[in-house]
Enzyme design. Structure first.
Site, short mmCIF file in Angstrom:
data_model
loop_
_atom_site.label_atom_id
_atom_site.label_comp_id
_atom_site.label_asym_id
_atom_site.label_seq_id
_atom_site.Cartn_x
_atom_site.Cartn_y
_atom_site.Cartn_z
N LYS A 1 52.23 -13.60 0.11
CA LYS A 1 50.92 -14.16 0.44
C LYS A 1 49.93 -13.01 0.64
CE LYS A 1 51.14 -12.81 4.95
NZ LYS A 1 50.25 -11.78 5.56
N ASP B 1 54.69 -16.30 10.57
CA ASP B 1 54.11 -16.86 9.35
C ASP B 1 55.15 -17.53 8.45
OD1 ASP B 1 55.29 -14.51 8.59
OD2 ASP B 1 53.51 -13.62 7.69
#
Length: 269
Positions: A8, A132
């Protein structure tokens, strides 16, 4: 069964406040990128984790993929497994590769053993593995709050942009990154900035880690400046670094400009 855990990038990252538990409250947009590892999970006679590709620090028994298996094993009577991870996503780069590997281990276990784990339960397991990890249970951009585990949908797409990701030979630990940050509230909410055209993000969309990291590692700042000089409409460090990304309106090959660095480029879908 094989999966390809993506990394990401962070579109903006505001460090809002220090929490009583020692962590920080943040505001960010996680955006999935198809620079992937390769992960295989199969039933086996005994549980084993093996690796290839980029070197992974630490002992195998401490790996997040194994911890993901142990979380599920505690609640379900599943067989031992062999987990093999071919590591491609750079480590210590602010790209969330380890979190993605853990999240996709959970997803694979649900499929391999026909557990049909609900999205809520998968996110619950993921939140125990890393701040995350929960993001990688969705295959779409998300606004992240709290430690990064509180997620909200966001209508944003970078489809058609050419992305370049550059990782210098610098490893930045999350602890080191946070040690140089002074939390503060942003003047403009992140979601408001992200509704503007990408060409207007420069100067508005910021990563609060950059100020301290650039002082410690000027090479990282240089990469960002190079990407802008080569025509990026927006460039930023991702997460706590040390990777830097640039968004371009048309394809451009810059690998030769970043010798001895890990590099990915491609059009976003």
């Amino acid at each position: 069964m094989i999966a390809f855990p993506p990394c990401k990038i962070n579109l903006g990252l505001n460090i809002l406040s220090k929490r009583q538990d020692g962590f920080h409250n943040i505001e960010t947009c996680f955006y999935p990128i198809p620079w992937t590892d390769i992960l295989e999970v199969i039933p086996a006679g005994e549980t084993e984790v093996t690796f290839s590709g980029n070197s992974i620090p630490g002992r195998a028994e401490q790996n997040l993929c194994l911890k993901a298996y142990e979380l599920v094993k505690n609640d379900f009577d599943i067989e031992p497994v062999k987990i093999h991870l071919h590591k491609i996503i750079p480590i210590g780069a602010g790209l969330g590769g380890g979190s993605s590997d853990a999240a996709f281990t959970l997803r694979l276990l649900s499929h391999v053993f026909d557990l049909n784990l609900s999205p809520g339960l998968l996110r619950k397991y993921a939140s125990q593995l890393g701040s995350d990890c929960s993001f990688f249970m969705q295959d779409k951009p998300q606004l992240g709050f709290g430690k990064g585990e509180i997620l909200h949908d966001l209508d944003i797409t970078l489809k058609g942009f050419w992305l370049i990701l550059v990782k210098p030979p610098i490893h930045i630990s999350t602890q080191q990154a946070y040690s140089g940050v002074v939390p503060k509230l942003p003047q403009i909410k992140l979601a408001e900035i992200l509704q503007l055209p990408v060409a207007q993000w420069k100067g508005l969309l910021k990563n609060d880690f950059e100020e301290s990291i650039f002082k410690l590692y000027p090479e990282v700042a240089t990469i960002k400046n190079q990407l802008y000089a080569k025509g990026a409409v927006y460039a930023s460090m991702s997460g706590s670094g040390s990777s830097v990304f640039g968004l371009f309106e048309k394809p451009v090959q810059l690998k030769k400009s970043f010798p001895n660095m890990e590099y990915w480029e491609g059009i976003l879908q």
